[in-house]
Design a protein around this motif. Sequence first.
Motif, short mmCIF file in Angstrom:
data_model
loop_
_atom_site.label_atom_id
_atom_site.label_comp_id
_atom_site.label_asym_id
_atom_site.label_seq_id
_atom_site.Cartn_x
_atom_site.Cartn_y
_atom_site.Cartn_z
N GLU A 45 7.50 30.34 -43.95
CA GLU A 45 6.04 30.32 -44.06
C GLU A 45 5.44 31.59 -43.47
O GLU A 45 4.54 32.20 -44.05
N ALA A 46 5.94 31.99 -42.30
CA ALA A 46 5.41 33.18 -41.63
C ALA A 46 5.65 34.43 -42.48
O ALA A 46 4.74 35.26 -42.63
N VAL A 47 6.84 34.56 -43.05
CA VAL A 47 7.14 35.72 -43.90
C VAL A 47 6.24 35.71 -45.13
O VAL A 47 5.71 36.75 -45.53
N ALA A 48 6.02 34.55 -45.73
CA ALA A 48 5.16 34.46 -46.92
C ALA A 48 3.72 34.86 -46.59
O ALA A 48 3.08 35.59 -47.35
N PHE A 69 -6.86 35.65 -41.55
CA PHE A 69 -6.99 35.82 -40.10
C PHE A 69 -7.48 34.54 -39.43
O PHE A 69 -8.26 33.78 -39.99
N SER A 70 -7.08 34.38 -38.18
CA SER A 70 -7.64 33.32 -37.34
C SER A 70 -9.09 33.69 -37.02
O SER A 70 -9.51 34.84 -37.22
N VAL A 71 -9.83 32.75 -36.50
CA VAL A 71 -11.24 33.00 -36.16
C VAL A 71 -11.34 34.13 -35.13
O VAL A 71 -12.18 35.03 -35.27
N ASP A 72 -10.49 34.11 -34.12
CA ASP A 72 -10.53 35.14 -33.08
C ASP A 72 -10.25 36.52 -33.66
O ASP A 72 -10.94 37.50 -33.32
N LEU A 73 -9.26 36.64 -34.52
CA LEU A 73 -8.93 37.94 -35.10
C LEU A 73 -10.02 38.39 -36.07
O LEU A 73 -10.37 39.56 -36.12
N PRO A 131 0.63 28.47 -35.44
CA PRO A 131 0.97 27.17 -36.00
C PRO A 131 -0.07 26.66 -37.00
O PRO A 131 0.23 25.79 -37.81
N ASP A 132 -1.27 27.25 -36.98
CA ASP A 132 -2.29 26.85 -37.95
C ASP A 132 -2.16 27.65 -39.25
O ASP A 132 -3.02 27.57 -40.11
N ARG A 133 -1.08 28.43 -39.36
CA ARG A 133 -0.77 29.24 -40.55
C ARG A 133 -1.80 30.33 -40.77
O ARG A 133 -2.09 30.74 -41.88
N ARG A 134 -2.37 30.85 -39.70
CA ARG A 134 -3.33 31.95 -39.73
C ARG A 134 -2.75 33.13 -38.96
O ARG A 134 -1.97 32.96 -38.03
N ILE A 135 -3.16 34.33 -39.35
CA ILE A 135 -2.71 35.53 -38.66
C ILE A 135 -3.51 35.66 -37.37
O ILE A 135 -4.73 35.78 -37.39
N GLU A 136 -2.79 35.63 -36.25
CA GLU A 136 -3.42 35.70 -34.93
C GLU A 136 -3.35 37.10 -34.32
O GLU A 136 -4.08 37.39 -33.40
N GLY A 137 -2.44 37.92 -34.82
CA GLY A 137 -2.29 39.27 -34.29
C GLY A 137 -1.78 40.19 -35.38
O GLY A 137 -1.02 39.79 -36.25
N ALA A 182 -6.02 49.10 -36.71
CA ALA A 182 -5.95 47.66 -36.92
C ALA A 182 -5.05 47.00 -35.90
O ALA A 182 -4.43 46.00 -36.17
N GLY A 183 -4.92 47.59 -34.73
CA GLY A 183 -4.01 47.03 -33.74
C GLY A 183 -4.69 46.00 -32.87
O GLY A 183 -5.66 46.30 -32.21
N VAL A 184 -4.19 44.78 -32.89
CA VAL A 184 -4.69 43.72 -32.04
C VAL A 184 -3.50 42.93 -31.57
O VAL A 184 -2.71 42.46 -32.38
N ALA A 185 -3.33 42.80 -30.30
CA ALA A 185 -2.22 42.03 -29.77
C ALA A 185 -2.54 40.55 -29.83
O ALA A 185 -3.69 40.16 -29.68
N ALA A 186 -1.53 39.77 -30.05
CA ALA A 186 -1.73 38.32 -30.13
C ALA A 186 -1.88 37.73 -28.77
O ALA A 186 -1.40 38.19 -27.81
#
Length: 186
Positions: A45-48, A69-73, A131-137, A182-186
Amino acid sequence: MTAIDARRPARLRRAARFALAGFLASLLLASTACARPAAPVTDDEAVAIATRFLDLFDAGKVDEARDAFSVDLRDTLSVEDLQRTHAVYARRAPESTRGEPRVERVGDAAVVEVPVQRGQLVMQASITVGPDRRIEGLFYNLDQGPQAGPAPAADGATGPAGDTDAAPGADTDADADAGTGAGVAA
């Protein structure tokens, strides 16, 4: 007043109590269902998710790419930030080649690292999927030193190592961890 009318307020009170108890029970069930943590994201899932993001970003569809993206990102990286980053990225070459994604587990999240080469620019894209299948970082690590090898090309051919035309503002040290905006650490 009849006997039926005298019992009516008691029935209404019982019905109101029953309705309130039912509402509270459903609210409690709903809140516990929402409070349960999501199942850990699988490597596939993560690779996809990471690959879809990279495909959309490479194609210049930053609005669609940002939807993952996640809400935070999303609050951290605006559409304009991604468009500027893509403009710098797209000047390198008309298209990019990617190596095999590698997944590293961090709790319930997965960090997908993908070697990317665009023209002479060699990078390592690190995309954290929660785990919510969103990009966090999201982070692009520029490999600019003489030891930096290119991402394997789709046909197995390799290009020259290093980058003589670094991104604006990028540090040219061999161990540089310079992002492309576009660098943001998780």
